[in-house]
Design a protein around this motif. Structure first.
Motif, PDB file in Angstrom:
ATOM      1  N   ARG A  10      40.177  39.058  43.895  1.00  0.00           N
ATOM      2  CA  ARG A  10      41.060  39.893  44.689  1.00  0.00           C
ATOM      3  C   ARG A  10      40.096  41.224  43.338  1.00  0.00           C
ATOM      4  O   ARG A  10      40.193  40.821  42.068  1.00  0.00           O
ATOM      5  N   VAL A  11      40.409  42.303  43.887  1.00  0.00           N
ATOM      6  CA  VAL A  11      40.012  43.589  43.253  1.00  0.00           C
ATOM      7  C   VAL A  11      41.321  44.056  42.820  1.00  0.00           C
ATOM      8  O   VAL A  11      42.253  44.857  43.784  1.00  0.00           O
TER       9      VAL A  11
ATOM     10  N   ALA B  92      41.345  36.967  35.697  1.00  0.00           N
ATOM     11  CA  ALA B  92      40.013  36.803  35.361  1.00  0.00           C
ATOM     12  C   ALA B  92      39.849  37.750  34.468  1.00  0.00           C
ATOM     13  O   ALA B  92      39.194  37.636  33.109  1.00  0.00           O
ATOM     14  N   ILE B  93      40.149  38.750  34.481  1.00  0.00           N
ATOM     15  CA  ILE B  93      39.290  40.326  33.688  1.00  0.00           C
ATOM     16  C   ILE B  93      38.794  41.565  33.977  1.00  0.00           C
ATOM     17  O   ILE B  93      39.750  41.758  35.148  1.00  0.00           O
ATOM     18  N   VAL B  94      39.944  42.021  33.128  1.00  0.00           N
ATOM     19  CA  VAL B  94      39.864  43.839  33.539  1.00  0.00           C
ATOM     20  C   VAL B  94      38.217  44.434  33.075  1.00  0.00           C
ATOM     21  O   VAL B  94      37.842  44.331  32.038  1.00  0.00           O
TER      22      VAL B  94
ATOM     23  N   ASP C 227      47.913  32.037  43.645  1.00  0.00           N
ATOM     24  CA  ASP C 227      46.786  31.202  44.244  1.00  0.00           C
ATOM     25  C   ASP C 227      44.693  31.891  43.905  1.00  0.00           C
ATOM     26  O   ASP C 227      43.857  30.997  43.682  1.00  0.00           O
ATOM     27  N   THR C 228      45.070  32.813  43.390  1.00  0.00           N
ATOM     28  CA  THR C 228      43.592  33.969  44.113  1.00  0.00           C
ATOM     29  C   THR C 228      43.262  34.512  43.017  1.00  0.00           C
ATOM     30  O   THR C 228      44.328  34.835  41.767  1.00  0.00           O
ATOM     31  N   MET C 229      42.209  33.997  41.879  1.00  0.00           N
ATOM     32  CA  MET C 229      41.621  35.003  41.178  1.00  0.00           C
ATOM     33  C   MET C 229      41.541  36.258  41.357  1.00  0.00           C
ATOM     34  O   MET C 229      41.433  37.058  41.956  1.00  0.00           O
ATOM     35  N   GLU C 230      41.822  37.256  40.285  1.00  0.00           N
ATOM     36  CA  GLU C 230      41.671  38.669  40.558  1.00  0.00           C
ATOM     37  C   GLU C 230      40.844  39.480  39.711  1.00  0.00           C
ATOM     38  O   GLU C 230      40.947  38.794  38.189  1.00  0.00           O
TER      39      GLU C 230
ATOM     40  N   VAL D 210      33.662  35.369  38.632  1.00  0.00           N
ATOM     41  CA  VAL D 210      34.324  34.584  40.013  1.00  0.00           C
ATOM     42  C   VAL D 210      33.692  33.343  39.818  1.00  0.00           C
ATOM     43  O   VAL D 210      34.382  32.495  40.601  1.00  0.00           O
ATOM     44  N   GLU D 211      31.939  33.441  40.349  1.00  0.00           N
ATOM     45  CA  GLU D 211      31.670  31.351  40.275  1.00  0.00           C
ATOM     46  C   GLU D 211      31.774  30.716  38.888  1.00  0.00           C
ATOM     47  O   GLU D 211      32.903  29.186  39.406  1.00  0.00           O
TER      48      GLU D 211
END
Ligand code: GTP
Ligand code: MG
Length: 208
Positions: free
Chosen positions: A74-75, A109-111, A23-26, A195-196
């Protein structure tokens, strides 16, 4: 400007069943062992010792999830690849661990790919970067340990890194030093935009 007010270790995982919910982007950090992933994460989060750092490569052997600002995002600290002194079977295990996470993680979302600012990227660095790009991800590379080279040397090395990785002009390359605490402003800006963007998209598509 992205503000990191709160960060905590959320979860340590070796396999998907142990991952937290989606549920949360990483935002994941990848790079060869000892390149400085855990140090950079600590610097970004403003935490001295949240992610474990070590002089001996191969410190991070699991996928470590950190929750930021009460799970705004999250990281994710990935195990380092390409350390010769780690046994073949162990490094294959880590490789599988990294690949499994990257391949199937829908909320990734991204690496952020880390390379050493002093050296030409290794064959494994190139492979990882090409793979991320092929996966449709934006290019975001951090060159670590920038305190170890002069400005002149960096001017040369940044060209070599861009060319060896095959970075497109729009791909981002940011030099950072965890020692001197430099470069994080720019990186936090980029992370803030990601994130935005992610939240705008999810909220837009989530009409009830
Ligand atoms: P693994 O967990 O083994 O994959 O390593 P890692 O990529 O997480 O690297 P880590 O952050 O543990 O750092 C490895 C070593 O490099 C440590 O001794 C750090 O103190 C050092 N180091 C990390 N970043 C910097 C930096 O910006 N400048 C300098 N001079 N040393 C750094
Ligand atoms: Mg580490």
């Amino acid at each position: 400007m992205m503000k990191i007010k709160k960060s905590d270790l959320l979860c340590i995982a070796a396999k998907p069943a142990q991952y937290p919910g989606t549920d949360t982007m990483e935002i994941a950090f990848a790079g060869r062992s000892n390149v400085g992933k855990s140090s950079l994460i600590n610097l970004l989060l403003g935490r001295k010792n949240l992610a474990r750092v070590s002089g001996s490569p191969g410190k991070t052997r699991t996928i470590n999830f950190y929750t930021i600002n009460d799970d705004q995002f999250r990281v994710v600290d990935l195990p380092g690849y390409g350390y010769a002194k780690v046994s073949k079977s162990l490094s294959a295990e880590w490789g599988d661990m990294i690949e499994t996470y990257l391949k199937q993680r829908e909320n990734l979302a991204i690496v952020v790919q880390l390379v050493d600012s002093r050296h030409e990227p290794s064959a494994l660095d190139v492979q990882m970067y090409e793979w991320l790009k092929a996966f449709g991800m934006d290019g975001l590379v951090v060159a670590t340990k920038a305190d170890k080279i002069s400005g002149n040397q960096w001017a040369k090395n940044k060209k070599a890194i861009r060319s060896k990785l095959g970075m497109a002009p729009e791909d981002i390359l940011i030099p950072v030093s965890a020692l001197k605490k430099t470069g994080t402003g720019e990186l936090l800006d980029v992370i803030g935009q990601i994130v935005e963007g992610w939240h705008a998209e999810t909220e837009g598509g989530d009409q009830e």
